[in-house]
Enzyme design. Structure first.
Site, PDB file in Angstrom:
ATOM      1  N   GLY A   1      24.263  39.181  38.862  1.00 27.74           N
ATOM      2  CA  GLY A   1      24.239  37.708  38.201  1.00 27.74           C
ATOM      3  C   GLY A   1      24.663  37.893  36.749  1.00 27.74           C
TER       4      GLY A   1
ATOM      5  CB  CYS B   1      25.420  44.504  38.347  1.00 25.30           C
ATOM      6  SG  CYS B   1      26.028  44.085  36.661  1.00 25.30           S
ATOM      7  CE1 TYR B   2      19.191  39.243  35.381  1.00 20.15           C
ATOM      8  CE2 TYR B   2      18.557  39.261  37.611  1.00 20.15           C
ATOM      9  CZ  TYR B   2      18.338  38.860  36.382  1.00 20.15           C
ATOM     10  OH  TYR B   2      17.207  38.070  36.144  1.00 20.15           O
TER      11      TYR B   2
ATOM     12  CG  HIS C   1      29.796  44.272  40.542  1.00 24.81           C
ATOM     13  ND1 HIS C   1      28.864  43.437  41.228  1.00 24.81           N
ATOM     14  CD2 HIS C   1      29.766  44.343  39.230  1.00 24.81           C
ATOM     15  CE1 HIS C   1      28.283  42.744  40.242  1.00 24.81           C
ATOM     16  NE2 HIS C   1      28.925  43.362  39.231  1.00 24.81           N
TER      17      HIS C   1
ATOM     18  CD  GLU D   1      29.398  43.711  44.615  1.00 27.52           C
ATOM     19  OE1 GLU D   1      29.143  44.824  44.660  1.00 27.52           O
ATOM     20  OE2 GLU D   1      28.811  42.807  43.932  1.00 27.52           O
TER      21      GLU D   1
ATOM     22  CG  ASP E   1      42.308  29.268  58.152  1.00 31.22           C
ATOM     23  OD1 ASP E   1      42.403  30.655  58.623  1.00 31.22           O
ATOM     24  OD2 ASP E   1      42.439  28.898  56.694  1.00 31.22           O
TER      25      ASP E   1
ATOM     26  CE  LYS F   1      44.819  32.755  56.690  1.00 36.70           C
ATOM     27  NZ  LYS F   1      44.666  31.187  56.420  1.00 36.70           N
TER      28      LYS F   1
END
Ligand code: XMP
Length: 510
Positions: free
Chosen positions: A56, A83-84, A165, A167, A224, A366
């Protein structure tokens, strides 16, 4: 938690929270994102295998920063703070966080003091933080240090904290780290598969649309909207899902007929509407890109409005909005996301249409939508197609769009794309197309002087369209394409190749 056991991700305001969910899906774990202060009783009732605290933009010391007692979460399940999230963990469990207004962005290197499965001992990671944990809480040990000498990871019997991070794609083996947390630390079974995702999306659609309402879907020919139309059709039945495929006169060569047939083949209840004249007259005299986009958006709405039949209670418009469209910009800064280009397709719906939006894939990326399409049985040819913008060739003819300019760009595009297929390059490229420039230059063809337009080739690689790099063709390939276009497409005397990445450019020229 929709009857599934999985992970709860608590969002403390990071731009990257959706990416955590995405990485868990990649590892076949189910997860749900909730606000940081999500009710403890609801968390307990969900019986999660683990809880993840996102990053955050705040400091735990800042007035009004999102705080939460980590101890009570630990009583429910193992916790990972990112992180945060790690700083909050240290702050609330008796460790120490050093406040700093100086943020550290970008690559860093961490050294692990023990082996973590799938993760290199010296790991390249992505960090974006100001504050750092300088003392781990009681019961925690620090097991990785950053190059700058501060703790990069800490662990107790029940919790993990990482300053980097895992991710983001830039963190080397970040997915393996998350897998280690979920599978080894939380003992969660990796059993969340494609068919479960389909079922979950179908449940949500049923809940939103109910048992009576009808839905209209504007098909663009792209992946999509095709996937969304198929998902809705399989969920609600073809008689309640009315698809409209508009020929705006700005499609590529033979695209309208071919794609319309493909839609019919996969069982969509689709109506083709030829509105070429309406679009062309709306575009007459316009050369400013935004005015062109607005005119196209307006005519699309008019066409859709005409298709709203009083015979059916159509109350919803189905759209293939993806997660990157929602945030419009992935920023690592934790600040509010910024708009790179105004979002284009239909440009919002007028109040008078009284339609709600059904956007079942708005949390997906996607490649996940392509996987979903495969799960739904759509042909590879349909799913592998390059993205194509709603305003079509109008934003690939720079300046005023005329039938003659469209002819040139359409012919050239067909040559370029067929060469890509012939050379086995089509699937290595995110998007490739031609752009016709409003610039005339002198040429010589067959001993005669020509004074014709310049055409640019554009081909980029990308993972989500948010950032992109130009594709490195061989000189021979470029020579072949350029030769074929200047020989076969009347009106082009010079071909150039666009060698700009995004940023600083965008993928389309307008
Ligand atoms: P840009 O040009 O912004 O494009 O770098 C990023 C991606 O979005 C596509 N794009 C559009 N797609 N309607 C769409 O459906 C539009 O108005 C539009 N404008 C750009 C572009 O082709 C690329 O894939």
């Amino acid at each position: 938690m929709a009857g599934e056991r999985g992970f709860i991700i608590l969002d403390f305001g990071s731009q990257l929270t959706q990416l955590i969910a995405r990485r868990l899906r990649e590892n076949h774990f189910y997860s749900e994102i909730h606000p940081y202060n999500f009710d403890l009783e609801k968390i307990r009732a969900a019986k999660p295998y683990g809880i993840i605290l996102s990053g955050g933009p705040n400091s735990v010391y800042e007035k009004g920063s999102p705080l939460r007692d980590v101890k009570e979460l630990l009583e429910v399940a193992p916790v990972l703070g990112i992180c945060y999230g790690m700083q909050l963990m240290a702050h609330t469990l008796g460790g120490e966080v050093q406040s700093s207004s100086h943020r550290e962005y970008g690559f860093n290197q961490v050294h692990w003091s023990e082996e973590i499965s799938g993760v290199p001992q010296d790991q390249k990671v992505w960090m974006s933080h100001g504050d750092v944990v300088i003392k781990a809480p009681p019961g925690f040990e620090i097991i990785a240090q950053s190059k700058g000498g501060h703790p990069a990871a800490m662990r107790s019997k029940r919790a993990w904290g990482v300053q980097f991070h895992p991710e983001v794609a830039h963190t080397e083996n970040g997915v393996a780290f998350l897998n280690h947390f979920c599978k080894d630390f939380c003992q969660a079974p990796p059993n969340w598969k494609g068919q479960h995702i389909v079922q979950q999306l179908q449940d949500r659609v049923r809940q939103q649309v109910g048992t009576q309402d009808h839905v209209m879907v504007g098909l663009s020919g792209g992946v999509d909207s095709s996937v969304v139309a198929t998902l809705l059709t399989k969920t609600l039945g073809a008689e309640r899902v009315h698809c409209v495929f508009v020929n705006n006169g700005l499609l590529r060569k033979n695209e309208y007929e071919e794609v319309l047939q493909q839609y019919k083949n996969v069982g969509l209840n689709v109506k083709g509407v030829d509105a070429t004249e309406e679009f062309m007259s709306a575009l007459k005299g316009l050369s400013d890109p935004e005015l062109k986009r607005k005119a196209i958006g307006r005519v699309f709405i008019e066409v859709f409005e005409k298709e709203l039949s009083p015979k059916y209670p159509i109350r919803w418009l189905g759209q293939g909005t993806l997660y990157p469209d929602v945030i419009e910009s992935i920023s690592f800064h934790g600040g509010p996301s910024q708009t790179i280009k105004s979002h284009h397709n239909v440009g919002g719906l007028p109040e008078r249409m009284k339609l709600g939006l059904v956007e079942p894939v708005r949390e997906l990326f996607k490649d996940e939508v392509r996987a979903l399409g495969k799960e739904l049985g759509l042909p590879a040819e349909m799913l592998g197609r390059h993205p194509f913008p709603g305003p079509g060739l109008a934003i690939r003819v720079i300046g005023e769009v005329t039938p003659e300019a469209l002819r040139v760009v359409r012919e050239a595009d067909a040559i370029f794309i067929s060469k890509l297929r012939q050379h086995g390059l089509y699937n290595q490229i995110w998007q490739a197309f031609c752009v016709l420039l409003p610039v005339k230059t002198v040429g010589v063809q067959g001993d005669g002087r020509t004074y014709d337009q310049v055409l640019s080739l554009r081909a980029v690689t990308s993972s989500d369209g948010m950032t992109a790099d130009w594709f490195g063709f061989s000189f021979e390939f470029l020579r072949e394409v350029s030769g074929e276009i200047t020989n076969k497409v009347k009106g082009v005397s010079r071909v150039v190749y666009d060698i700009t990445s995004k940023p600083p450019s965008t993928i389309e020229w307008e």
